[in-house]
Write an enzyme that holds these catalytic residues in place. Sequence first.
Site, PDB file in Angstrom:
ATOM      1  N   LYS A  69      23.389   7.575  32.207  1.00  0.00           N
ATOM      2  CA  LYS A  69      21.783   6.891  32.393  1.00  0.00           C
ATOM      3  C   LYS A  69      23.090   5.225  32.013  1.00  0.00           C
ATOM      4  CE  LYS A  69      19.474  10.276  35.719  1.00  0.00           C
ATOM      5  NZ  LYS A  69      18.574   9.877  35.531  1.00  0.00           N
ATOM      6  N   ASP A 110      16.433   6.497  41.044  1.00  0.00           N
ATOM      7  CA  ASP A 110      15.610   7.778  41.263  1.00  0.00           C
ATOM      8  C   ASP A 110      14.330   6.705  41.967  1.00  0.00           C
ATOM      9  OD1 ASP A 110      17.171   9.974  39.994  1.00  0.00           O
ATOM     10  OD2 ASP A 110      16.907   8.397  38.235  1.00  0.00           O
TER      11      ASP A 110
END
Length: 280
Positions: A69, A110
Amino acid sequence: MKINGKTRLFGIIGDPVDHSLSPIMHNAAFEHLGINGVYIPMQPDNLTEGVRGLRSLGFVGVSVTVPFKVAVMELLDEIDPVALKIGAVNTLIFSRKEAATPMCRGVNTDWVGSNRALAEVIRLSGSTALILGAGGAARAVGFGLVEAGAQVLVWNRSPEKGQTLAAQLDGTFVSADILPSVRADILVNTTSVGMAPHEQEMPISPELLARFSVVMDIVYVPLETRLLREARARGCQTIDGLQMLLYQGAEQFTLWTGQKAPHAVMRQALIKALTTKRTI
Ligand code: ATR
């Protein structure tokens, strides 16, 4: 599912990636809406070459999970401002435009997932939230809450990491001795405490739970953690760990396809997958 010459390609890169529930969730959505697309798990042995390959092979959208990420960010043409603040990208969007090589934009869904799960039960603007933990998930939840106009408090087992995140969020660090006197509208557990096989563990003492209106856990194995069970018994509204996973995926689905994600179908697919594994 019929795969043919027009099938659009989606997937997830991670290492390991075989435990990911995202293929189940996205493929259920494609099937339900009759979209000719397929979403597959991929474990690149070299991230740079992997992302180059995705571009060249015509992928439309790809999820990014641990440990890529952060590292993926330097391989992209454009990064969404909130993803830059969080310091992590979990979604790649490839667009062809006129260029022969597709351009790749990175975003973070997210925080959208966490905000949407919370906003279903409480108004975020003007609220106060205590976040337990200061890792990657805490960063996404924290910056999301700040985007929505909430005030954030951070507790973390390792104080220095907690202090750093609290400062970045213009929030307040909560030390272990102050924790018992903290009050907030929202409590979010972003640590792995309570995850199977340690179901009896809790990240915060149960007597403190009545100080919060809403309690959200990001742990989803078991689906009802002890934290959520104890919180419900004290009158809190609770949000299980699948909701953030579901809504971050739903946001990706919409970014990639332009269509509203079938939330109920996706959640059902997630629950079925977990039940089949006998893990909830
Ligand atoms: P993620 O991306 O899931 O957030 P992470 O970045 O490794 O994972 O962060 C894990 C978080 O859970 C950290 O805040 C960690 O606390 P430390 O910074 O002190 O390591 C927290 N955590 C993990 N296990 C814990 C435990 N047993 N008790 C308390 N906190 C724990």
